[in-house]
Each structure stands twice: as C-alpha cells, then as structure tokens.
Design an enzyme around this catalytic site. Structure first.
Site, PDB file in Angstrom:
ATOM      1  CB  SER A   1      38.110  30.509  51.908  1.00  0.00           C
ATOM      2  OG  SER A   1      38.079  30.907  53.278  1.00  0.00           O
TER       3      SER A   1
ATOM      4  CG  ASN B   1      41.289  24.823  53.108  1.00  0.00           C
ATOM      5  OD1 ASN B   1      40.800  25.036  51.992  1.00  0.00           O
ATOM      6  ND2 ASN B   1      41.866  23.679  53.435  1.00  0.00           N
TER       7      ASN B   1
ATOM      8  CB  THR C   1      34.658  40.431  50.181  1.00  0.00           C
ATOM      9  OG1 THR C   1      35.396  39.359  49.589  1.00  0.00           O
ATOM     10  CG2 THR C   1      34.835  41.673  49.334  1.00  0.00           C
TER      11      THR C   1
END
Length: 402
Positions: free
Chosen positions: A87, A89, A274
């Site tokens: 990601s 952000n 993950t």
C-alpha cells in the site's frame, strides 16, 4: 504541500546530523496462539486496486506481524506501524474516531490538539484492504522516523476501522511503501516525501525480517539503502512489471520432485504487509494436499506437526535463480497450552482480473531472504538472509499442473 519555514529548518538541521537512518523492528515475545488470532493477521494488508538510509527497527509478533515505532506531531506521539510494500498511504488511529470503531479503542490514537505542529486538511479518504475498509480524514503534521525529526507530511487519521483484524492487530497503523499509483486521494507517499526533502541519497529501501521467535530483534527496515551484513551476496535483481504493487514475474514453483506450479510463469507481488504466501486456490489446494494439510475456513490449511521432518523443499524460480523454503520456513508452529498447532504458510486466494491473478510472496517468503526495493530503477533485489541455512538447488521435475 505547504511547508512552514520553521519545520523545514528543523528538518534540514536533523538531516545535517544523521548519516544513516535505520528503523529497528522490535521483537515482541510470542503469546499463546489461537486460530481466532491467526485470522486477524493472515490476510492481506493490500489495497485492492542527502543523508544515508533511514533505519527503522521492527518488532515481530508470532513471525506474522513486523512493525516499528514512529512519532507524529510536536511533541512526538508514538505509534507502532507496519511498513507495508502493498500500500502507499500512511495512517494512524485518531482521537476523533467513531465510538464504535474497535480498532481505534484498542490502539494508541493521534490527538491533533496535543500537537503544536498540526495543520488541518479535512479531505476524506477511504482505503479498501483485504482485511476490511478504513475511513478517515487527511491531516498534516511532522513525522519522527529513525532519529530524523520534523518531516512535514500529509497522513490519514483513521476515524472508522470496522474490521476485527485491525482491532486484534499488534500494530497501530500502516506506513505504505508501494508506488504512487496506489496512493489514495493523491497523497504524496512517505518515501516520496523523504526523497523530495533531500533526506535520502537513493530511492531505495530494504527489509530484513528476523524469523527467530526467541530473538530480541525482529529485524529492521532501512530507508535509503541496504546493509550487506544482512545477506549473502549477490543480490538477484528482478524488474517490476507493474509499478503499483511491487509486482514481478515468477518463472515457476516446484514442490519437492513431484509437483510444478505456475508452470508457464505468473505474476507475483512482494508484500511485507501480508503474513503468508498466497496463490490461486487450485494450485494452493494441490500444494497443501501434497503436504498432507487439511482445509480450515478462508483458505487456510493445518499440517500434522509430526510430518514436518518429511515435508519437501518448496522452490521459487525468480530471475533464473532458485529461492528455496524448507518446512521450518513455511510452516508456522504455534502453541496453545499443551496443544501444538502447525499452520501451512500457503493460503488460497483468488484475485480476479484485471488486477489478478497473482501470487503474493509475504513474510513467509521474505523472512529467509533480504529484499532490496529500488524505486529509481523499478526493480527488487533478493538474496538469502545471513543466519539462515543455505538450501540445495533443486532439480526441476517435468512441468506438471496441479
């Protein structure tokens, strides 16, 4: 982004002092594991579509959550965050979060009223993770990371975290290290902010994840470079095929001498957010069947613990080089009282087009290796981590499907 003059001065003074910025990953003593806790971390943290390096130490929870400490505001309010290559952000829970948002109440929350450097923004944002949705507003303040202070940036205050995974997580927020294409609301990524302010010599960062559950250190993130002391050279570099996730081409996967997966090549994502390795359900099902696993809910598999010594090496061919995992690498062993559970590190997950299908090489794969992410050259370097035993190069079997 508007920068106040005093903040820029503070940032420049900080950059003049530090020459190498590391972020250690703290190690948290392993606690009793349950399948309910496993489901809180095994799924994705992926949104669905001139100084030396900054080093951040990482903590490791059950070899499944690696996180480091950052500060936000003046004076700094401390938070533990996942450094997530899946990601782009940066967000933390907010003091202003919804009363019914469990993820906020069980974690440290940012208080804008307690920071003299807070600047309102107010833009609303929403991120859809594999584990659930996150809603909030954008704000502006200064970041403290790896000894560097006063870095002005735009970040997210999480107001609504409905997912139980966030409530059970051992981290407060997420700091994304993906490409700008993944950034929600067009926010400049944390890495690009550090680069734009001249705090990093190179657009490179690296991860070393300590997989020893008894070790005090959980590893470290280095922003701006890598440390050869962590890996056995040479690095094998792979081009990024899709500059959003850190996506690469995987040539194939073989399981012992009897099963070939991804036989004609496939896409794979290197994702520090993950915990496990995921792949298409048909292939992961065949792999876990060969391992003697039996399915649980949501694509997970349990492995009989008395079979670990007989399990095969699983090998990934990347850039013409074999990267090998033994059962000690890909089986997560957890204790609950006198009960011992062995969880397969391979999770079935079907990602539909156009984003997928792809495999996700999470911490189960990255732990035995060091990964160097080179934004400037759009490539990833991989090498065996020091302290992990070398594995023999496999002899590939004839290509076979699941």
């Amino acid at each position: 982004m508007y920068l106040r003059q005093d903040l820029v001065l503070l940032m420049l003074l900080s950059s003049a002092v530090a020459s190498f910025i590391r972020i250690p990953l703290r190690k948290v003593p392993g606690k009793t594991g349950t399948l309910r806790i496993l489901r809180s971390w095994r799924t994705l943290e992926i949104p669905l579509p001139k100084n030396g390096p900054i080093l951040v130490p990482l903590s490791n929870y059950l070899n499944a959550q690696y996180y480091g400490e950052i500060g936000l505001g003046t004076p700094p309010q401390n938070f533990s965050v996942i450094f997530d290559t899946g990601s782009s952000n940066f967000w933390v829970p907010s003091r202003r979060c919804n009363f019914f948002s469990l993820g906020c109440w069980f974690h440290r929350r940012y208080d804008p009223k307690a920071s003299s450097s807070f600047q309102p923004n107010g833009t609303q944002f929403s991120i859809q993770y594999g584990t659930g949705r996150l809603d909030g507003i954008l704000s502006e303040d200064v970041l403290t990371i790896g000894g560097i202070e006063g870095v002005p940036l735009v970040f997210g205050e999480a107001l609504w975290e409905p997912s139980l995974a966030f409530a059970l997580a051992h981290f407060d927020g997420i700091l994304g290290l993906g490409f700008p294409a993944l950034a929600v609301a067009g926010v400049q990524t944390p890495l690009d902010t550090l680069l734009a302010l001249g705090l990093l010599d190179q657009p490179i960062f690296s991860f070393y994840l300590n997989r020893d559950p008894e070790a005090v250190s959980g590893g470290e993130v280095i922003l701006g470079g890598s440390d050869p002391a962590h890996y056995v050279p040479p690095l094998t570099f792979l081009p990024v095929t899709r500059p959003a996730y850190w996506q690469i081409h995987m040539d194939r996967v073989i399981v012992g001498d009897s099963l070939t997966l991804c036989p004609t090549g496939c896409a794979a994502i290197l994702d520090t957010g993950t915990s496990l390795i995921t792949g298409p359900s048909k292939e992961i099902g065949a792999l876990n069947k060969l391992l003697g696993g039996f399915p649980l809910l949501a694509g997970e598999y349990l492995i009989p613990c008395d079979r670990l010594s007989d399990l095969p090496t699983i090998s990934f061919l990347l850039g013409g080089v074999w990267f090998n995992l033994t059962a000690q690498d890909y089986v997560l062993q957890l204790a609950s009282g006198r009960t011992r559970l062995c969880l397969s590190g391979f999770l079935a997950l079907d990602v539909p087009p156009p984003a997928g299908p792809f495999w996700i090489l999470g911490d189960v794969f990255l732990g035995p290796h060091v990964a160097v992410f080179d934004r400037g050259a759009a490539r990833v370097g991989l090498a065996r981590a020091r302290g992990t035993p070398p594995h023999p190069i496999p002899s590939p079997p004839p290509p076979r499907g699941p």
